[in-house]
Design a protein around this motif. Sequence first.
Motif, PDB file in Angstrom:
ATOM      1  N   ALA A  48      90.741  28.335  17.078  1.00 37.56           N
ATOM      2  CA  ALA A  48      89.286  28.274  16.918  1.00 37.56           C
ATOM      3  C   ALA A  48      88.835  28.594  15.504  1.00 37.56           C
ATOM      4  N   THR A  49      89.718  29.093  14.645  1.00 35.63           N
ATOM      5  CA  THR A  49      89.351  29.226  13.229  1.00 35.63           C
ATOM      6  C   THR A  49      89.420  27.886  12.517  1.00 35.63           C
ATOM      7  N   VAL A  50      90.132  26.923  13.118  1.00 31.79           N
ATOM      8  CA  VAL A  50      90.298  25.588  12.518  1.00 31.79           C
ATOM      9  C   VAL A  50      89.372  24.582  13.185  1.00 31.79           C
ATOM     10  N   LEU A  51      89.405  24.542  14.507  1.00 36.10           N
ATOM     11  CA  LEU A  51      88.596  23.608  15.284  1.00 36.10           C
ATOM     12  C   LEU A  51      87.404  24.350  15.886  1.00 36.10           C
ATOM     13  N   PRO A  52      86.264  23.686  16.036  1.00 29.00           N
ATOM     14  CA  PRO A  52      85.059  24.392  16.494  1.00 29.00           C
ATOM     15  C   PRO A  52      85.088  24.679  17.990  1.00 29.00           C
ATOM     16  N   PHE A  53      84.445  25.761  18.371  1.00 29.07           N
ATOM     17  CA  PHE A  53      84.293  26.096  19.797  1.00 29.07           C
ATOM     18  C   PHE A  53      82.848  26.478  20.057  1.00 29.07           C
ATOM     19  N   ARG A  54      82.293  25.867  21.091  1.00 28.93           N
ATOM     20  CA  ARG A  54      80.950  26.226  21.562  1.00 28.93           C
ATOM     21  C   ARG A  54      80.833  25.720  22.992  1.00 28.93           C
ATOM     22  N   THR A  55      80.335  26.551  23.862  1.00 27.75           N
ATOM     23  CA  THR A  55      80.018  26.108  25.213  1.00 27.75           C
ATOM     24  C   THR A  55      78.746  26.825  25.645  1.00 27.75           C
ATOM     25  N   ASN A  56      78.375  26.692  26.909  1.00 26.06           N
ATOM     26  CA  ASN A  56      77.131  27.312  27.345  1.00 26.06           C
ATOM     27  C   ASN A  56      77.235  27.778  28.790  1.00 26.06           C
ATOM     28  N   SER A  57      76.211  28.469  29.248  1.00 26.21           N
ATOM     29  CA  SER A  57      76.222  29.094  30.569  1.00 26.21           C
ATOM     30  C   SER A  57      76.344  28.080  31.693  1.00 26.21           C
ATOM     31  N   TYR A  58      75.757  26.893  31.537  1.00 24.70           N
ATOM     32  CA  TYR A  58      75.851  25.874  32.582  1.00 24.70           C
ATOM     33  C   TYR A  58      77.288  25.396  32.749  1.00 24.70           C
ATOM     34  N   VAL A  59      77.966  25.112  31.635  1.00 24.77           N
ATOM     35  CA  VAL A  59      79.355  24.664  31.692  1.00 24.77           C
ATOM     36  C   VAL A  59      80.237  25.762  32.280  1.00 24.77           C
ATOM     37  N   VAL A  60      80.041  26.990  31.805  1.00 18.73           N
ATOM     38  CA  VAL A  60      80.878  28.114  32.233  1.00 18.73           C
ATOM     39  C   VAL A  60      80.656  28.450  33.707  1.00 18.73           C
ATOM     40  N   ASP A  61      79.410  28.443  34.139  1.00 14.02           N
ATOM     41  CA  ASP A  61      79.097  28.902  35.492  1.00 14.02           C
ATOM     42  C   ASP A  61      79.103  27.790  36.535  1.00 14.02           C
ATOM     43  N   GLU A  62      78.797  26.557  36.132  1.00 14.96           N
ATOM     44  CA  GLU A  62      78.612  25.484  37.103  1.00 14.96           C
ATOM     45  C   GLU A  62      79.733  24.444  37.110  1.00 14.96           C
ATOM     46  N   LEU A  63      80.385  24.230  35.980  1.00 15.06           N
ATOM     47  CA  LEU A  63      81.333  23.110  35.894  1.00 15.06           C
ATOM     48  C   LEU A  63      82.797  23.528  35.942  1.00 15.06           C
ATOM     49  N   ILE A  64      83.137  24.667  35.367  1.00 16.45           N
ATOM     50  CA  ILE A  64      84.543  25.089  35.308  1.00 16.45           C
ATOM     51  C   ILE A  64      84.947  25.740  36.618  1.00 16.45           C
ATOM     52  N   ASP A  65      86.098  25.322  37.134  1.00 19.28           N
ATOM     53  CA  ASP A  65      86.704  25.986  38.288  1.00 19.28           C
ATOM     54  C   ASP A  65      87.664  27.044  37.741  1.00 19.28           C
ATOM     55  N   TRP A  66      87.188  28.279  37.663  1.00 22.11           N
ATOM     56  CA  TRP A  66      87.972  29.328  37.029  1.00 22.11           C
ATOM     57  C   TRP A  66      89.221  29.678  37.828  1.00 22.11           C
ATOM     58  N   ILE A  74      87.768  20.649  33.180  1.00 23.66           N
ATOM     59  CA  ILE A  74      86.572  20.983  32.400  1.00 23.66           C
ATOM     60  C   ILE A  74      86.869  22.150  31.455  1.00 23.66           C
ATOM     61  N   TYR A  75      87.659  23.105  31.921  1.00 22.84           N
ATOM     62  CA  TYR A  75      88.102  24.166  31.014  1.00 22.84           C
ATOM     63  C   TYR A  75      88.798  23.560  29.803  1.00 22.84           C
ATOM     64  N   ARG A  76      89.682  22.604  30.028  1.00 19.83           N
ATOM     65  CA  ARG A  76      90.435  21.992  28.936  1.00 19.83           C
ATOM     66  C   ARG A  76      89.538  21.120  28.051  1.00 19.83           C
ATOM     67  N   PRO A 277      84.597  13.114  36.539  1.00 19.66           N
ATOM     68  CA  PRO A 277      83.623  12.983  37.629  1.00 19.66           C
ATOM     69  C   PRO A 277      82.840  14.256  37.931  1.00 19.66           C
ATOM     70  N   ARG A 278      83.442  15.420  37.718  1.00 19.42           N
ATOM     71  CA  ARG A 278      82.745  16.663  38.055  1.00 19.42           C
ATOM     72  C   ARG A 278      81.456  16.826  37.262  1.00 19.42           C
ATOM     73  N   GLU A 279      81.397  16.220  36.095  1.00 19.91           N
ATOM     74  CA  GLU A 279      80.203  16.344  35.258  1.00 19.91           C
ATOM     75  C   GLU A 279      78.987  15.660  35.886  1.00 19.91           C
ATOM     76  N   MET A 280      79.195  14.862  36.931  1.00 18.44           N
ATOM     77  CA  MET A 280      78.084  14.144  37.567  1.00 18.44           C
ATOM     78  C   MET A 280      77.752  14.675  38.955  1.00 18.44           C
ATOM     79  N   GLU A 281      78.386  15.780  39.371  1.00 13.44           N
ATOM     80  CA  GLU A 281      78.213  16.268  40.737  1.00 13.44           C
ATOM     81  C   GLU A 281      76.957  17.108  40.939  1.00 13.44           C
ATOM     82  N   SER A 282      76.474  17.751  39.921  1.00 14.98           N
ATOM     83  CA  SER A 282      75.361  18.683  40.074  1.00 14.98           C
ATOM     84  C   SER A 282      74.056  17.950  40.406  1.00 14.98           C
ATOM     85  N   PRO A 283      73.240  18.497  41.304  1.00 11.58           N
ATOM     86  CA  PRO A 283      71.939  17.872  41.609  1.00 11.58           C
ATOM     87  C   PRO A 283      71.050  17.724  40.384  1.00 11.58           C
TER      88      PRO A 283
END
Length: 445
Positions: A48-66, A74-76, A277-283
């Motif tokens: 992450a010092t070389v390549l950028p990293f940014r995400t948000n609460s929607y991706v973390v809480d709604e899209l990733i299967d932890w 989605i994590y990847r 496909p998971r990116e299109m599942e949310s209402p």
Amino acid sequence: MTLVNDAAPPAVQSTGRKFRAFTAKHLDELTSRAGLSSDQRLAIQAVATVLPFRTNSYVVDELIDWSAAPDDPIYRLVFPQEDMLPAADVSRIVDLLRKDAPKAEIDAVAHAVRVKLNPHPAGQMELNIPSFGDGVLPGVQHKYRETVLFFPKQGQTCHAYCTYCFRWAQFVGEPSLKMAGDDVARLCDYLVAHPDVTSVLFTGGDPMIMGEPVFRRYVEPLLELDQLESIRIGTKSLAYWPQKFVTDPDAYDMLRLFERVVAAGKNLAFMAHFSHPREMESPVVREAVRRIRDTGAIIRTQAPLIRSINDDPAVWESMWRTQLRMGMVPYYMFVERDTGPQDYFAVPLGRAYEIFRDAYKNVSGLARTVRGPSMSATPGKVCIDGVVEVAGEKVFVLRLLQCRDADLVNRPFFAKYDPEAVWLDDLRPAFADRFPFQAAPTGER
């Protein structure tokens, strides 16, 4: 269109909390949720010092299967992986982080690694930036005769970054690698001076990171240009922050702006990036899509083929079927570009064609609007139309969907089949001594 009166539409319940961005300083906390060891987390911080990293609460809480992380797709898609960069480079930066080296020293090493990653593929800086008047046009690219790309200065980030993004150089904080402009008047002058241009594509970053008042300032002057047939918006916002068009404070105003573009007689093409496909599942995604379509905009979908994330024909078939049901138009499957961590994500071209073919054959004709696999290479967009045997030789059948030389568009040509090839530069011509877009050797007529 449904948003024609002055009354704001009723509120829709968001499926996520208020927008919160996570950056590299949150990596250790977030990756610990994936069950990674301290050494693994440090290696990810090094990447992450070389390549950028940014995400948000929607991706973390709604899209990733932890529960499935770090293998969850989605994590990847959003979290760096330690093997995205050469092991020696990662090890060197890890050593610097362990000894708490000065930031300037770490930045210098990170810069040296970035330079090796081909930050601007396809001649973006050398071939695509036009000169006009007394100098170049910042934030403008003109690669194909009829299309101009514009990088708004205020749109040079995203709601979340994709680990495969070929625009990664926009986000690493190095001004020499960034493309951005804010002089829309000069852009309009350039368009008028080039009447063959019929389409402007807003890209970035992500133009939809901008609020409506800022985006309107860029769009309104273009509505006065009769030559423009279409305005395009390249964006990942539907996947990573659909609230932009549903519950954000300026959602209604942005949709009304879309209506104005359509009312001005322009085709508003909303170029949505969906990688899984998971990116299109949310209402909230479905509601956002409905609202955008109700303005008269056309949503076209595209994504690269990414190893370990969507390199499966069933994934693409599912995406295209879902997009069609939602009223979107499947548009492109791209080949992962020759930049950044390409070695990590690349799928061999032969396999890419098989994935496309096996998904394509299972969808209806309405979804076969999609084109691919397509390489956005230096000469243009090169599509792999097939793998066949001609005169006893196994070859790729290729075609330029777009080209710097418009006379070459849609003319088939051949390349020798190579099971290891992942990009155009890996291929050799078949039945000819050069590809159609290559110049003849000096002295040959």
